[in-house]
Write a protein that holds these residues in place. Structure first.
Motif, PDB file in Angstrom:
ATOM      1  N   ASP A  93      38.092  10.167 -25.453  1.00 59.96           N
ATOM      2  CA  ASP A  93      38.295  10.835 -23.993  1.00 59.96           C
ATOM      3  C   ASP A  93      36.739  10.533 -23.299  1.00 59.96           C
ATOM      4  N   ALA A  94      36.703  10.615 -22.193  1.00 64.14           N
ATOM      5  CA  ALA A  94      35.629  10.488 -21.319  1.00 64.14           C
ATOM      6  C   ALA A  94      34.457  11.586 -21.932  1.00 64.14           C
ATOM      7  N   ASP A  95      34.622  12.719 -22.131  1.00 63.01           N
ATOM      8  CA  ASP A  95      33.406  13.393 -22.416  1.00 63.01           C
ATOM      9  C   ASP A  95      33.001  12.927 -23.874  1.00 63.01           C
ATOM     10  N   PRO A 155      40.165   5.717 -21.489  1.00 65.00           N
ATOM     11  CA  PRO A 155      40.898   7.093 -21.159  1.00 65.00           C
ATOM     12  C   PRO A 155      40.006   7.811 -20.230  1.00 65.00           C
ATOM     13  N   GLY A 156      40.738   8.557 -19.347  1.00 57.51           N
ATOM     14  CA  GLY A 156      40.063   9.660 -18.532  1.00 57.51           C
ATOM     15  C   GLY A 156      38.777   8.855 -17.537  1.00 57.51           C
ATOM     16  N   LEU A 203      26.020  11.271 -15.480  1.00 53.58           N
ATOM     17  CA  LEU A 203      25.024  10.857 -16.017  1.00 53.58           C
ATOM     18  C   LEU A 203      23.450  11.340 -15.532  1.00 53.58           C
ATOM     19  N   SER A 204      23.809  11.632 -14.372  1.00 52.69           N
ATOM     20  CA  SER A 204      22.296  12.034 -13.493  1.00 52.69           C
ATOM     21  C   SER A 204      21.830  13.398 -13.806  1.00 52.69           C
ATOM     22  N   ARG A 205      22.810  14.067 -14.741  1.00 48.86           N
ATOM     23  CA  ARG A 205      22.578  15.475 -15.208  1.00 48.86           C
ATOM     24  C   ARG A 205      21.472  15.443 -16.247  1.00 48.86           C
ATOM     25  N   SER A 206      21.783  14.041 -17.064  1.00 52.76           N
ATOM     26  CA  SER A 206      20.750  13.827 -18.076  1.00 52.76           C
ATOM     27  C   SER A 206      19.354  13.178 -17.834  1.00 52.76           C
TER      28      SER A 206
END
Length: 390
Positions: A122-124, A172-173, A183-186
């Motif tokens: 999945d995406a996560d 998926p997702g 991604l900006s959170r990282s």
């Protein structure tokens, strides 16, 4: 911000700074006299600008040349652009793998990390894989995360300007995913998300087979091909970022599905994945007649999809990349059939960058963003602040 006028000293300083920095970046190192000659600025102006760029961390004085001390008089001071003043990331988030390239501010790749990913995750989980790859890459290179100035990302799907994947059926997702925001959170720097085929055509124009060509179509040839296009050297994304989605052409009234095209039996090919199709092509190489017919149908469908773009855009060059580019017998049928269908057949070549094309293009997108800050008048002050960050 205060309005700038033509005689505004701050505007002139920014212009001079961008001009001098560009001159230094274009050479290994240079003296003040050489920079003065190249830029046409006065020596006092150049000297003042260079001192400011040194303070900002973008320029450094180099050691005197060996033997220079033995000459009469003091050797001329020499300066160079500090490509190590910051770093760039180019990321590929694909169906079967994630990849990360680390580069300096000259675009020189100094590290890479690739990890396989199952197409069903999945995406996560997929995002966690790319984060882990980035962390390992930075650790091995000894580069702090704060040194990153921009991150480019290439991924399948129709990508909006804010980094949202409006439609992404390959993963998926992925449809509706705010990929840029996630991604900006990282990272504490800009994250630029682009369609994977668009990133790949940028890469081929930068470092690949299309370096001398400004009108190019790059085809990521696979089960659902996509294409990226340069027109006059500029990336053509279309009004909503959906240009080049030739994998959707099969929806326009075609009866044969990919599963039927690639079948060597009376039943559709299931599961339809790259491993199964590679097996069909292997059978074709061994002379199996039904596999040969399936391969022929697959290549003709690809030719028709590419021909649609060629007729619309009239490129000088078509570059074939992606998974299908590694299969035997792809290039010659494309050349022959395009000659049949197109009013002016383009040159056709295989990608020189191969699997690295998408991530390399993502690096170039990040570099373009940083260069706008370094060399555009409006961004020079911001660039100084960026270079001064720890």
């Amino acid at each position: 911000m205060a309005r700038l006028t033509g005689g505004d000293p701050s505007l002139l300083r920014r212009i001079n700074s961008a001009v001098v920095l560009h001159a230094l970046r274009a050479t290994d190192c240079a003296t003040l006299t050489e920079v003065t000659r190249v830029t046409g600025l006065s020596r006092p102006t150049v000297e003042g600008v260079v001192e400011g760029l040194i303070e900002a961390g973008l320029v450094v004085e180099t050691a005197a040349e060996e033997g220079a001390a033995r000459r009469q008089g003091r050797p001329a001071r020499r300066f160079r652009f500090r490509a190590e003043a910051g770093h760039l990331l180019g990321l590929e988030i694909g169906v079967h793998r994630v990849a990360a390239l680390l580069a300096d501010l000259d675009g020189r790749v100094i590290g890479a990390q690739v990890r396989d990913v199952d197409e069903t995750v999945d995406a996560d989980e997929r995002l966690e894989r790319i984060r882990a790859a980035v962390a390992e890459l930075l650790r091995r290179a000894g580069v702090p995360r704060g040194s990153l100035r921009a991150v480019g990302v290439g991924t399948p799907g129709i990508v909006e300007a804010d980094g949202t994947v409006r439609l992404g059926t390959a993963l998926p997702g992925w449809t509706g995913l705010g990929l840029g925001e996630r991604l900006s959170r990282s990272f504490k720097c800009p994250v630029l998300v682009e369609n994977d085929a668009n990133a790949a055509v940028v890469a081929e124009h930068w470092k690949g087979v299309a370096k001398e060509t400004d009108d190019v179509v790059f085809v990521l040839a696979g089960l659902s091909p996509g294409a990226g296009s340069l027109i006059g050297g500029r990336l053509h994304r279309g009004y909503g970022g959906a240009a080049g989605e030739i994998g959707a052409l099969h929806l326009l009234g075609r009866e044969a599905t990919p599963e039927a095209l690639l079948s060597t039996t009376d039943e559709p090919l299931h599961p339809l994945d790259e491993q199964a199709v590679a097996a069909v092509f292997a059978q074709a190489r061994e002379g199996d007649q039904r596999a040969l017919a399936a391969m022929d149908r697959f290549l003709h469908r690809l030719v028709h999809d590419v021909a649609a773009l060629v007729l619309a855009l009239d490129p000088e060059l078509v570059v074939i990349g992606g998974w299908a580019a590694g299969l035997d017998g792809v290039l010659e049928p494309l050349r022959g059939e395009l000659a049949r269908y197109c009013l002016r057949p383009p040159r056709v070549a295989l990608s020189l960058l191969g699997e690295a094309a998408v991530a390399t293009g993502a690096v170039r997108l990040a570099l373009d963003h940083v260069e706008e800050q370094l060399f555009a008048v409006e961004g020079t002050v911001t660039a100084r602040r960026l270079a001064a960050r720890p």
